[in-house]
Design a protein around this motif. Structure first.
Motif, mmCIF file in Angstrom:
data_model
loop_
_atom_site.group_PDB
_atom_site.id
_atom_site.type_symbol
_atom_site.label_atom_id
_atom_site.label_comp_id
_atom_site.label_asym_id
_atom_site.label_seq_id
_atom_site.Cartn_x
_atom_site.Cartn_y
_atom_site.Cartn_z
ATOM 1 N N GLY A 15 11.162 -9.099 -29.399
ATOM 2 C CA GLY A 15 12.309 -8.813 -28.546
ATOM 3 C C GLY A 15 13.277 -7.912 -29.274
ATOM 4 N N ASP A 16 14.229 -7.370 -28.538
ATOM 5 C CA ASP A 16 15.183 -6.405 -29.085
ATOM 6 C C ASP A 16 16.586 -6.838 -28.699
ATOM 7 O OD1 ASP A 16 16.739 -4.207 -29.773
ATOM 8 O OD2 ASP A 16 15.280 -2.744 -29.081
ATOM 9 N N GLY A 31 14.184 -13.193 -23.062
ATOM 10 C CA GLY A 31 13.955 -14.446 -22.350
ATOM 11 C C GLY A 31 13.123 -15.431 -23.136
ATOM 12 N N ALA A 32 11.965 -15.001 -23.627
ATOM 13 C CA ALA A 32 11.080 -15.911 -24.370
ATOM 14 C C ALA A 32 11.713 -16.345 -25.681
ATOM 15 C CB ALA A 32 9.740 -15.223 -24.630
ATOM 16 N N ALA A 33 12.441 -15.442 -26.316
ATOM 17 C CA ALA A 33 13.054 -15.761 -27.607
ATOM 18 C C ALA A 33 14.126 -16.836 -27.470
ATOM 19 C CB ALA A 33 13.650 -14.507 -28.222
ATOM 20 N N LEU A 34 14.910 -16.789 -26.399
ATOM 21 C CA LEU A 34 16.043 -17.703 -26.237
ATOM 22 C C LEU A 34 15.693 -18.969 -25.460
ATOM 23 C CD1 LEU A 34 18.873 -15.100 -25.491
ATOM 24 C CD2 LEU A 34 18.557 -16.433 -27.590
ATOM 25 N N ASP A 35 14.510 -19.053 -24.915
ATOM 26 C CA ASP A 35 14.113 -20.224 -24.133
ATOM 27 C C ASP A 35 14.070 -21.471 -25.014
ATOM 28 O OD1 ASP A 35 13.170 -21.692 -21.902
ATOM 29 O OD2 ASP A 35 11.117 -21.486 -22.628
ATOM 30 N N LEU A 69 12.965 -13.778 -34.250
ATOM 31 C CA LEU A 69 12.972 -12.629 -33.350
ATOM 32 C C LEU A 69 12.646 -11.373 -34.144
ATOM 33 C CD1 LEU A 69 13.678 -11.534 -30.469
ATOM 34 C CD2 LEU A 69 15.965 -11.075 -31.374
ATOM 35 N N VAL A 70 11.624 -10.620 -33.694
ATOM 36 C CA VAL A 70 11.237 -9.377 -34.370
ATOM 37 C C VAL A 70 11.081 -8.280 -33.329
ATOM 38 C CG1 VAL A 70 10.102 -10.590 -36.262
ATOM 39 C CG2 VAL A 70 8.764 -9.923 -34.277
ATOM 40 N N ARG A 71 11.500 -7.082 -33.692
ATOM 41 C CA ARG A 71 11.272 -5.929 -32.809
ATOM 42 C C ARG A 71 9.867 -5.370 -32.982
ATOM 43 N NH1 ARG A 71 15.730 -1.508 -33.641
ATOM 44 N NH2 ARG A 71 15.672 -2.314 -35.750
ATOM 45 N N ASP A 72 9.344 -5.459 -34.201
ATOM 46 C CA ASP A 72 8.063 -4.834 -34.524
ATOM 47 C C ASP A 72 7.126 -5.871 -35.123
ATOM 48 O OD1 ASP A 72 5.943 -3.334 -35.395
ATOM 49 O OD2 ASP A 72 7.135 -1.896 -36.545
ATOM 50 N N PRO A 73 6.203 -6.425 -34.349
ATOM 51 C CA PRO A 73 5.280 -7.435 -34.880
ATOM 52 C C PRO A 73 4.473 -6.930 -36.072
ATOM 53 C CG PRO A 73 5.191 -7.385 -32.482
ATOM 54 C CD PRO A 73 6.011 -6.208 -32.899
#
Length: 293
Positions: A52-53, A61-65, A29-33
């Motif tokens: 995601g943040d 949603g996408a990060a935890l799927d 998970l990253v806030r800043d690609p």
């Protein structure tokens, strides 16, 4: 599937890179690609970057799927408790089975965690996670060896570093050791309901640290003891905010009250990870301490 948050920070990067070294898939998970790309995370095989943040559950949603286990790391900021609490709630709603809290535990014997705002926050988050209804584990390293790299420019220029610790001992742990333990914990699972403390293999005064850097670089390095007030001025001059300097003042005061440090290697041993001695860490970074990198 495993998710690592805080993937562009010091420990997050090391852990994601350990997954890549071990050829094991992981989601980061990253806030800043752009920051992730600058760190080279987008070039690591098997690493899936997802934006995601943690502060904004609607972005997760996408990060935890499809995530079964998550390693929860976030920056030490004044809203850390709220940030990680929201993230725990999002994990529970998404059906994550196991959350590993990247926490912290000072190595000084008798250290009162409530006296330093960030160890106090870590304990508040630990309690919240324990009551969330998921399996949980706390990974609790002490001070990182890598913090001494902040002093590398002064060591290179002056052959000295300036802190306010007197003869107080610390037992710093190599971030690479933490990454190896975290990888094996996340890969293999288990250890539900356990708090896993980690220190390095030696209790060291700052004079001991200077001697080991000298040994590693082949040039004399000395520790200069300064007052807490001078240390604070140095921190502010380096660009650290007044609020963060206040927090570090709290940490320093409690360390000075509790000058002896424990060595706790049970977690290293449990996961079959050799504890890195400080001199070995210093040799690995000898070019930086010598001003060559």
């Amino acid at each position: 599937m495993i998710l690592v948050t805080g993937a562009t920070g010091l420990n997050g990067k090391a852990i994601v890179r350990e997954f890549a070294r071990q050829k094991h898939e992981v989601r980061a998970l990253v806030r800043d690609p752009a920051r992730a790309s600058a760190a080279g995370l987008d070039e690591l095989a098997g690493v899936q970057l997802v934006e995601g943040d943690m502060r904004r559950p609607e972005t997760l949603g996408a990060a935890l799927d499809g995530i079964d286990c998550v390693l929860m790391i976030s920056t030490a900021t004044e809203d850390m408790t709220e940030t990680q609490g929201r993230f725990i709630d999002a994990c529970k709603q998404a059906g994550v089975a196991h959350a590993v809290k990247f926490s912290g535990a000072e190595s000084n014997i008798g250290y009162d965690a409530t006296k330093f705002r960030f160890t106090r926050m870590h304990e508040e988050i630990e309690r919240y996670l324990e009551g969330a209804g998921m399996a949980w584990t706390h990974l609790r390293p002490s001070q990182f060896m890598q913090v001494y790299l902040r002093d590398a420019p002064t060591i290179a220029a002056e052959g000295a570093f300036h802190l306010a610790l007197g003869d107080t001992e610390l037992s710093p742990v190599d971030v690479e050791d933490i990454a190896k333990v975290a990888f094996r914990l996340l890969r293999d699972g288990g250890h539900d309901g356990e708090s896993l403390d980690m220190t390095g293999p030696e209790a060291l005064t700052m004079s001991d640290v200077a001697a080991r850097i000298s040994q590693a670089t082949g040039r004399p390095v000395r520790y200069v003891d300064v007052s807490p007030e001078v240390r604070r001025c140095n921190l502010l001059a380096s660009g650290i905010s007044a609020g963060f300097a206040d927090a570090l003042d709290e940490q320093l005061a409690e360390r000075l009250r509790r000058p002896k440090s424990r060595v706790h290697l049970a977690t290293h041993e449990m996961f079959g990870v050799r504890a890195t001695p400080f001199v070995e860490f210093a040799r690995r970074h000898a070019a930086m301490f010598g001003g060559q990198a």
